[in-house]
Scaffold this motif. Structure first.
Motif, mmCIF file in Angstrom:
data_model
loop_
_atom_site.group_PDB
_atom_site.id
_atom_site.type_symbol
_atom_site.label_atom_id
_atom_site.label_comp_id
_atom_site.label_asym_id
_atom_site.label_seq_id
_atom_site.Cartn_x
_atom_site.Cartn_y
_atom_site.Cartn_z
ATOM 1 N N ASN A 98 -2.290 -0.934 2.277
ATOM 2 C CA ASN A 98 -1.250 -1.199 3.292
ATOM 3 C C ASN A 98 -0.994 -0.004 4.201
ATOM 4 N N ASP A 109 -3.293 3.308 6.663
ATOM 5 C CA ASP A 109 -4.552 3.597 7.349
ATOM 6 C C ASP A 109 -5.441 4.575 6.593
ATOM 7 N N LEU A 138 -9.920 -3.224 3.441
ATOM 8 C CA LEU A 138 -9.207 -4.102 4.382
ATOM 9 C C LEU A 138 -7.732 -3.701 4.407
ATOM 10 N N ASN A 139 -7.186 -3.505 5.618
ATOM 11 C CA ASN A 139 -5.783 -3.135 5.769
ATOM 12 C C ASN A 139 -4.920 -4.384 5.667
ATOM 13 N N LYS A 140 -3.938 -4.337 4.766
ATOM 14 C CA LYS A 140 -3.066 -5.497 4.517
ATOM 15 C C LYS A 140 -2.276 -5.894 5.766
ATOM 16 N N LYS A 141 -1.995 -4.907 6.612
ATOM 17 C CA LYS A 141 -1.221 -5.209 7.829
ATOM 18 C C LYS A 141 -1.961 -6.183 8.736
ATOM 19 N N TYR A 142 -3.285 -6.077 8.731
ATOM 20 C CA TYR A 142 -4.088 -6.896 9.650
ATOM 21 C C TYR A 142 -4.914 -7.939 8.901
ATOM 22 N N LEU A 143 -4.506 -8.235 7.684
ATOM 23 C CA LEU A 143 -5.261 -9.168 6.852
ATOM 24 C C LEU A 143 -5.204 -10.573 7.442
ATOM 25 N N SER A 144 -6.380 -11.209 7.491
ATOM 26 C CA SER A 144 -6.452 -12.585 7.993
ATOM 27 C C SER A 144 -7.606 -13.301 7.302
ATOM 28 N N LYS A 166 -10.951 -12.062 8.672
ATOM 29 C CA LYS A 166 -11.409 -10.760 8.180
ATOM 30 C C LYS A 166 -11.934 -10.850 6.748
#
Length: 478
Positions: A81, A83, A96-102, A105
């Motif tokens: 979560n 950088d 994978l960054n949780k903020k931008y998880l989709s 991705k």
């Protein structure tokens, strides 16, 4: 189907990933709560891909180390979560960054891993796995017994699915089968040992296999294989099964095969063959039979040496040129299609007896016989027509004339054939440098050797080695 294990303390994240992947048919998802018991779950599931939530109370590096120490082949995606990416853990991990998880991705990352997934689960292209999975282990930290029934007969055999189902039913009486595969006629079994009764012996399972396979099968086995070494041993037993050529219709452990394999030196091989050559040229039939049998059925068979087999085959090719007047272009053209060493011994013995009869019928001059044997004996030394004539106490002009008349090729042509063949053998089956091979076969000027080799083969020595190494189907495992 690819097994994925998702590890997290965050129930919302687990639910989110489930939403992303629930409709993906090629993935089988298992969700595990992050805890000290995660390793046990990992062993049960044996996933190809682990998705790990880094942001947990439990130190995530601990579970990563435990999983890594299991020696199981896997790939990992770490969800975080912030950088910061800790590349000291393993540069092969995906982050994978949780903020931008989709969903996009996650799916794209899985696709990259899927395409490059470790090929440990693949064995040989011509083996067909009958189970739905290419490789599937059912039991936890279990021991396995592997069997490979290798066909070394000459008939074409094709097992039907119905017959394989019958075999599976028979073997299930002894234990759980994890894999059955075939190559039209060869069969590989992996049996879960914990489920085999202690009263059942290996020979009972082999007996069942023998009844299924009937004759002309050699059986290789490996016992007490642990789950995380199963792929490696499966690959080895498939490759080592080529040694059925030497173990015709026997039952042998792969450990015994390892102990026995030993490559002979070319000098040792040529010495045995030259000893036999003397008996051929003077038509001593009993000696021919005994020496051939000793060479094949004792020396070569005891060392499981395919290289020695190829060396003798090449020497037979040379004798075909020398005695049966075949073209030098035929040197690599003879096909030897034998399934076991006993057949090859019989064929070679008959050829050697035939050569002896042809030489006797042609009434080859004694002086020419001596010269031919002298060339084979001294091909690796700095010899010439002149030095050979001197050794035999005759003129080189006379030796040159009668040699060409009796043999059909010149003294130097035969010497070149033998040297180039020995060079081919060393280039294919050893790691000697080209200049070392040049000296070994009797060319003490490596540049001259390179020119002669290319003139005969159309390849430089280096090009020939690369070509033959690619074609070679027998590998060394020792």
């Amino acid at each position: 189907m690819i097994n994925i294990m998702v590890v997290s303390e965050n129930r919302i994240l687990l639910k989110e990933i489930n939403t992303y992947l629930c409709n993906e048919d090629k993935y089988e998802i298992s969700f595990v709560n992050f805890s000290a018991n995660s390793l046990e779950e990992f062993i049960k599931i044996k996933p190809e891909i682990v998705i790990l939530d880094r942001d947990t109370i439990t130190p995530y590096k601990t579970i990563i180390k435990q999983i890594k120490d299991s020696n199981w082949q896997y790939n990992m995606i770490i969800i975080h979560n912030n950088d910061y990416v800790d590349i000291t853990i393993d540069e092969n991990k995906k982050w994978l960054n949780k903020k931008y998880l989709s969903k996009e991705k996650v799916i794209n990352t899985l696709e990259v891993i899927y395409k490059n997934l470790n090929t440990t689960y693949e064995y040989e292209d011509n083996y067909v796995f009958l189970s739905e999975e290419k490789f599937h282990l059912k039991s936890n930290l279990n021991y396995y017994t592997l069997f490979l029934a290798k066909y070394n007969g000459k008939n074409k055999i094709f097992f039907t699915q119905e017959k394989f189902d019958k075999l599976k039913y028979v073997i299930l009486a002894y234990g759980s089968i994890d894999i059955i595969c075939k190559e039209n006629k060869d069969i590989l079994l992996s049996i879960s040992k914990s489920q085999i009764s202690r009263k059942i012996e290996l020979k009972s399972i082999v007996k069942a296999l023998q009844e299924f396979c009937f004759e002309e099968y050699t059986f290789f086995f490996a016992e007490n294989v642990i789950w995380n070494d199963l792929q490696n041993v499966c690959s080895k037993i498939i490759k080592l099964s080529e040694y059925a050529y030497f173990y015709n219709e026997q039952i042998i452990s792969i450990e015994e095969v390892y102990k026995q394999v030993c490559n002979m030196e070319v000098k040792e091989l040529s010495s045995d063959f030259i000893n036999l050559l003397d008996s051929i040229f003077y038509n001593r039939k009993k000696e021919i039979i005994n020496k051939t049998k000793n060479m094949y059925m004792r020396t070569i068979k005891n060392k499981l040496d395919f290289n020695a087999i190829y060396y003798i085959r090449g020497s037979i090719n040379i004798l075909d040129i020398l005695i049966k007047s075949k073209s030098e272009d035929d040197l690599d053209e003879l096909n030897f299609n034998f399934t076991n060493i006993e057949d090859e011994f019989e064929n070679s013995k008959n050829k050697f007896l035939e050569y002896a009869n042809v030489i006797e019928e042609r009434k080859m001059m004694k002086i020419v016989k001596k010269a031919v044997i002298f060339i084979f004996q001294n091909a690796t030394k700095d010899i010439s027509l002149e030095t050979t004539a001197y050794e035999m106490n005759i003129s080189k002009v006379y030796l040159s004339r009668v040699f060409k008349k009796e043999v059909g090729i010149t003294f130097m042509e035969l010497l070149k054939i033998i040297r180039i063949y020995n060079a081919k053998h060393l280039l294919t089956y050893t790691d000697l440098k080209v200049y070392e091979i040049s000296n070994e076969v009797g060319y003490f000027d490596s540049n001259y050797f390179n020119r002669q080799f290319k003139k005969v083969t159309s390849f430089t020595p280096e090009e020939y080695r690369k070509t033959k190494r690619k074609e070679s189907c027998i590998e060394s495992f020792i």
